[in-house]
Design a protein around this motif. Structure first.
Motif: not given
Length: 532
Positions: A151-156, A263-268, A466-468, A499-504
């Motif tokens: 997921a992170m890879h495809h978010l860039g 993207v609002g990711f928190v590693h923790g 901004n990912p969906k 794999r395509d988080p920015y697409a509708e």
């Protein structure tokens, strides 16, 4: 199944002479040779064709018995010697001494199409660094790591990758919440893929032991193979190359952290042993995505009291961790100046890049230039109003792209209609809150109307940053629950979604939703422990 094996780490760096997995302090060595544990009944649950092809494997290889045996730990690739790496680290700000790969085993290094990759099994058995643990992993944490890496890879976002997820056929005892109630869980193994798994802590342990010979070997190795441009530039000045190496790590780390915040990711659990010298996100444990926009939120139960690794603190923690790396490399240079300069540049560059990133998220057209003071104030005010009531970060920024420059904010609350679905409880918006939102939207629309760019063009730009869809914890938990019952279809579905988080992806619209109320306090859906 054929891989082009080209091991370097365990060929060029000093090895631990002891060949048993007995727990011990390993000195004057970068790694220990180990043998993965043979699972009783390995089963492939999901594999990523894209990563397989990156390594030179054919899609048909993924269904073979050899693949299943090798990537569950049941068979060692001919001509290879698996190993676990030695490193230390600062955990929650305190020096923890030797840590090392307690449940990770590097299988081999592979070359394909000019790229060099290390294959690492997580959960394949004990090593000298396992301490009191068993070196195993469970399905719960393995599903999360497998899906999140991709997921992170495809978010860039710079990240390690995941080739496959297998269950072992064995049961593993885990106390998921560390509350004295352990239960048996399904054992699993993930194959992680990265240029290398060298960490800040790899250098820290050697410096802490004053093992300068091995420290220099590791630094030279890292520069030679992973930063060759530095070696080429500084052939006559070895000391300078160490400073330039540190500078490069600072800049890569900066890029990674800006993406996390975007993207609002928190590693923790941003311990120094969980920081890659490549600026890749590594070691997915108690991570999470912001549900409500809350800079103070951390997904880690261990960090509940002090919140050291909360979302808003990640940039500062990265800087603190880089300082620890600088301290480890200092003995090789004997001059603090290059490290101080690189750390100062990190702070200066981060301030600029972070503001530019935030500007891009709200569609301001100067996103790749220095932001002016008015825009910085607009961004700061947005951070404030987002916290007036529980507001979903991912949904808000995605919906903000639908705001039109011609919107009327003069009366009522209809101006909030484009983003209303981002509020967890719209009815909780008081008149005072609405007026604060009105003030922000008034300034925002003034700024947008300074540009001749159309609403459609701005929307397209905003939807690229901004990912969906993100891997919310409750979504991952649904996949885990299904997989525990033998159903892997949701893992496959979520993989395709992410794999395509920015697409509708209108056919998958159900995943573009706030965390349901049932998941607010459910184990695995809100905060998580480090247990895996």
């Amino acid at each position: 199944m054929r891989l082009n094996i080209h091991d370097r780490f365990n060929q060029e760096l000093p090895a631990d002479p002891v060949l048993t997995p007995s727990r011990r302090q390993v000195t004057e060595a970068a790694f220990s040779f180990v043998t993965p544990r043979v699972p009783s009944a390995p089963r492939l649950r999901h594999a990523v064709t894209e990563v397989a092809e990156m390594l030179g494997l054919a899609p048909t290889d993924l269904n073979g018995d050899t693949f299943r045996r090798v990537f569950s730990g049941g068979e060692v690739i001919a001509g290879t010697r698996p190993y676990a790496m030695c490193y230390g680290g600062h955990q929650f700000g305190n020096w923890a001494g030797q840590l090392g790969d307690g449940r990770a085993i590097n299988l081999a290094e592979v070359e394909h199409r000019g790229q060099h990759w290390t294959l690492q099994l997580k959960g394949a058995g004990e090593t000298p660094y396992s301490r009191t643990a068993d070196g195993l992993a469970v399905l719960r944490s393995s599903v999360r790591e497998h899906l999140c890496s991709e997921a992170m890879h495809h978010l860039g976002v710079p990240t390690t990758r995941s080739l496959c997820l297998l269950t072992t056929g064995d049961q593993v005892l885990r106390d998921v919440m560390y509350d004295g109630n352990p239960e048996m869980e399904t054992g699993a193994v993930v194959c992680r893929v990265a240029a290398s798994f060298i960490r800040f802590g790899s250098f820290e342990i050697l410096a802490a032991r004053n093992d300068l010979a091995t420290l220099r070997q590791l630094a030279d190795y890292t520069i030679r193979h992973h930063y060759p441009e530095i070696q080429a530039e500084n052939q006559a000045d070895t000391k300078a190359s160490y400073g330039h190496f540190f500078h490069a790590v600072c800049q890569r780390t900066l890029t990674m952290i800006v993406h996390w915040q975007r993207v609002g990711f928190v590693h923790g659990v941003m311990n120094t042993d969980n920081m890659s010298i490549h600026g890749d996100t590594i070691d997915y444990g108690p991570y999470g995505w912001l549900e409500g926009f809350d800079p103070d939120w951390t997904p880690n139960t261990t960090d509940r009291s002090h919140r050291r690794y909360q979302f808003g603190n990640q940039p500062k923690i990265a800087l603190w961790n880089l300082l620890q790396l600088a301290n480890a490399l200092y003995p090789l240079v004997g001059d603090a100046a290059p490290f101080q300069a690189a750390l100062q540049e990190y702070q200066d560059d981060f301030s600029r890049e972070y503001t530019n990133m935030q500007a891009s998220k709200i569609g301001l057209t100067h996103a790749n230039q220095a932001a002016n003071e008015a825009d910085e104030e607009l961004i700061s005010q947005l951070d404030t109003v987002l916290q007036l009531t529980e507001t979903d970060m991912t949904i808000f920024f995605r919906l903000l792209a639908d705001v039109r420059k011609s919107s009327n904010v003069s009366a009522g609350r209809d101006f909030l209609a484009p983003v209303i679905d981002a509020f967890y409880d719209p009815e909780s918006l008081t008149d005072e809150m609405i007026e604060q939102w009105r003030a922000w939207f008034s300034l925002y629309l003034q700024r947008l109307n300074q540009s001749e760019e159309s609403d459609a063009m701005r929307r397209e730009r905003m939807n690229r940053v901004n990912p969906k869809y993100v891997l919310r914890n409750y979504i991952a938990q649904l996949a885990i629950d299904a997989a525990d019952q033998g159903d892997d279809s949701l893992i496959a579905e979520l993989y395709e979604l992410l794999r395509d988080p920015y697409a509708e992806q209108p056919e998958r619209q159900k995943w573009f939703a706030k965390r349901p109320e049932w998941a607010r306090h459910k184990v695995g859906c809100s905060m998580l422990s480090c247990s895996s």
